[in-house]
Write a protein that holds these residues in place. Structure first.
Motif, short mmCIF file in Angstrom:
data_model
loop_
_atom_site.label_atom_id
_atom_site.label_comp_id
_atom_site.label_asym_id
_atom_site.label_seq_id
_atom_site.Cartn_x
_atom_site.Cartn_y
_atom_site.Cartn_z
N CYS A 166 17.38 -13.27 -32.37
CA CYS A 166 16.71 -12.90 -33.45
C CYS A 166 15.67 -12.12 -32.84
O CYS A 166 14.51 -12.29 -33.03
CB CYS A 166 16.36 -14.23 -34.05
N LEU A 167 15.83 -11.01 -32.37
CA LEU A 167 15.04 -10.08 -31.98
C LEU A 167 15.18 -8.52 -32.50
O LEU A 167 16.19 -8.37 -33.08
CB LEU A 167 15.27 -9.80 -30.47
N ASN A 168 14.09 -7.79 -32.53
CA ASN A 168 14.37 -6.40 -32.95
C ASN A 168 15.19 -5.68 -32.15
O ASN A 168 15.52 -6.16 -30.95
CB ASN A 168 12.96 -5.71 -32.75
N PRO A 169 16.13 -4.65 -32.74
CA PRO A 169 17.04 -3.99 -31.84
C PRO A 169 16.91 -3.65 -30.38
O PRO A 169 17.46 -4.18 -29.52
CB PRO A 169 17.46 -2.79 -32.71
N SER A 170 15.41 -3.02 -30.21
CA SER A 170 15.42 -2.32 -28.85
C SER A 170 15.16 -3.67 -27.82
O SER A 170 15.57 -3.77 -26.78
CB SER A 170 14.39 -1.63 -28.81
N THR A 171 14.47 -4.87 -28.40
CA THR A 171 14.24 -5.90 -27.48
C THR A 171 15.30 -6.40 -27.30
O THR A 171 15.85 -7.04 -26.33
CB THR A 171 13.18 -6.68 -28.28
N ILE A 209 18.29 -5.38 -26.96
CA ILE A 209 19.10 -4.88 -26.06
C ILE A 209 18.64 -4.72 -24.73
O ILE A 209 19.35 -5.16 -23.75
CB ILE A 209 19.50 -2.95 -26.42
N ARG A 210 17.36 -4.82 -24.63
CA ARG A 210 16.80 -5.01 -23.32
C ARG A 210 17.37 -6.70 -22.81
O ARG A 210 17.52 -6.70 -21.54
CB ARG A 210 15.17 -4.99 -23.29
#
Lengths: 291, 291
Positions: free
Chosen positions: A80-85, A87-88
């Motif tokens: 449940c994270l923003n896309p960039s977070t 992926i990291r």
């Protein structure tokens, strides 16, 4: 996949959506045996523990990376994270996921998430998803505002996903309250969502942007309020969503501008019969859209 | 002006708003002694009689003009007509209004209505108004969908209006459920309403206009639904409102397009910090607007 009540579920990111997912899982008749969660924010974890949404909390440290001990236990993981977070996080945690686990996510853009899901270890299965529910406030403390009941859910399964995992996830989603599950490709999702979600947010933001009078709401009768509710947006998240889906979104903005220009021209010309005919067609088209 | 419970009230036009006004008057603790109504549609009159919203019905015939017998009795008249019909009606009925009567209206545009109100007989008092409430369906049969509670009401009083009539009308409007009454000029109203109402309807219509897929709602999460609820518009009425307020509306469309272009340019440039900063300002601006 084992039965959900025998699963340990993990929520990665206890913000607005992570909190809503944790609560929905907890309320199931066949709730997961254990619900674990990690976040960078200790206060969100403490609040979730206090509300009994989760059984165990793991503090995620940006430097030390993902909480290995949590991921090693989870049969089911909601990212449940923003896309960039997201992926990291997955790249940093790739080795820690439990063999055989099912991963899904809630990000509002699916292209980069699907590409990531394709290159995971073969023994773990990531089915990208997008619950079409939210709220105009951020964070775990507002997650009670999110209502899943009767909402849409979009899944963008990959060829590599195991059919039994897809069936398991769909059944779980329905029991969490969602009433309509649509399966499409990541590209199909991103194209449709550019219209139904991102373009609408760009319009709402533009509408607020072009009026500086804070007393304008005295002249509101519901239309302005409806159109700008979503202007209360989570700026970092929507910046990411807009930019990652830039090509589709700009195409949608251009199409919208073309329609707006056509209606503007009819108003400018004072052509009442043509304007009325176009508004009648629009009313009919909106009425014909599925509920 | 006598007390409301001693008045005979008349509703001219028993459509969506006329029906809602009749019901609200009837529900008052100090309801008017009698409520009369006229319409061109016998079935609306019959339905209102059956629901006990009105005491007596008058069929308005386009050829024979306004129902003289009704207007001669009314101490208070609500004109619930589209602007052009309203003007034709009042011009045809000028001689029939009861001396000393108070007239008001509910039209969404005030310039032409205020000009008309200025040239009435000196013994009758017309205070133009605009209740900021409505519904996405037309006609008397849907008037139960209109909710006045907590809504805005705009009045555009004239210098010639009698202060005691204005006080009477404001008190009545509050008791009908409206919570905030704003007084402004007709020009002030038309400028603000071009933004809060008409521009929003143009945007909603354009958004439906630019997407032909009736299954697009499967991808909806509330934003598209919120932004296009008002696309279910009454085409003849909105054609009139758009065209009569053409200058103000086109100016508002242009300002909106400028904001949209600026946000579009930030997305196209991929300038994340600038885009996020602008979205943050927009969120703050929307949050600072009066409730």
């Amino acid at each position: 996949m084992k039965a959900i009540e025998d699963c340990t579920a993990g929520i990665v990111g206890l913000g607005l959506m992570g909190g809503a997912v944790a609560s929905a899982l907890r309320k199931l008749d066949d709730a997961p045996a254990r619900i674990l969660a990690c976040d960078r924010d200790q206060s969100a974890l403490d609040a979730a523990r206090a509300r009994l949404c989760i059984d165990e909390a793991f503090l995620a440290d940006e430097d030390s990376g993902a909480p290995r001990t949590m991921l090693e236990q989870c049969d089911l993981v909601f990212l449940c994270l923003n896309p960039s977070t997201l992926i990291r996080f997955v790249e940093a945690s790739m080795a820690f996921f439990k063999s055989g686990c099912l991963i899904t996510d809630v990000a509002g853009i699916k292209g980069s998430v699907a590409a990531l899901a394709e290159r995971l270890r073969p023994d773990i299965d990531f089915i990208p998803g997008h619950p079409m529910a939210g709220a105009e406030k951020d964070g775990f403390s507002n997650s009670g505002l999110v209502d899943f009941n009767g909402k849409n859910y979009i899944l963008t399964p990959l060829k590599r996903n195991r059919p039994e995992n897809l069936a398991f996830l769909k059944s779980l989603i329905r029991r969490m309250g969602f009433s309509r599950i649509t399966e499409t490709s990541a590209a199909g999702h991103d194209s449709k969502i550019a219209f139904t979600s991102q373009l609408c947010h760009v319009i709402a933001a533009s509408l607020v942007d072009c009026e500086a009078d804070s007393g304008i709401t005295r002249y509101g009768g519901g239309s302005f309020e409806d159109l700008t509710r979503i202007a209360m947006l989570n700026a970092p998240m929507w910046t990411e969503l807009f930019l990652e889906n830039r090509v589709e979104l700009l195409e949608r903005v251009t199409r919208f501008e073309k329609s707006l220009d056509a209606i503007k021209a009819l108003i400018a010309s004072g052509d009442a019969p043509e304007l009325e005919a176009r508004l009648t067609l629009i009313r009919e088209r909106r009425g014909a859209m599925e509920r």
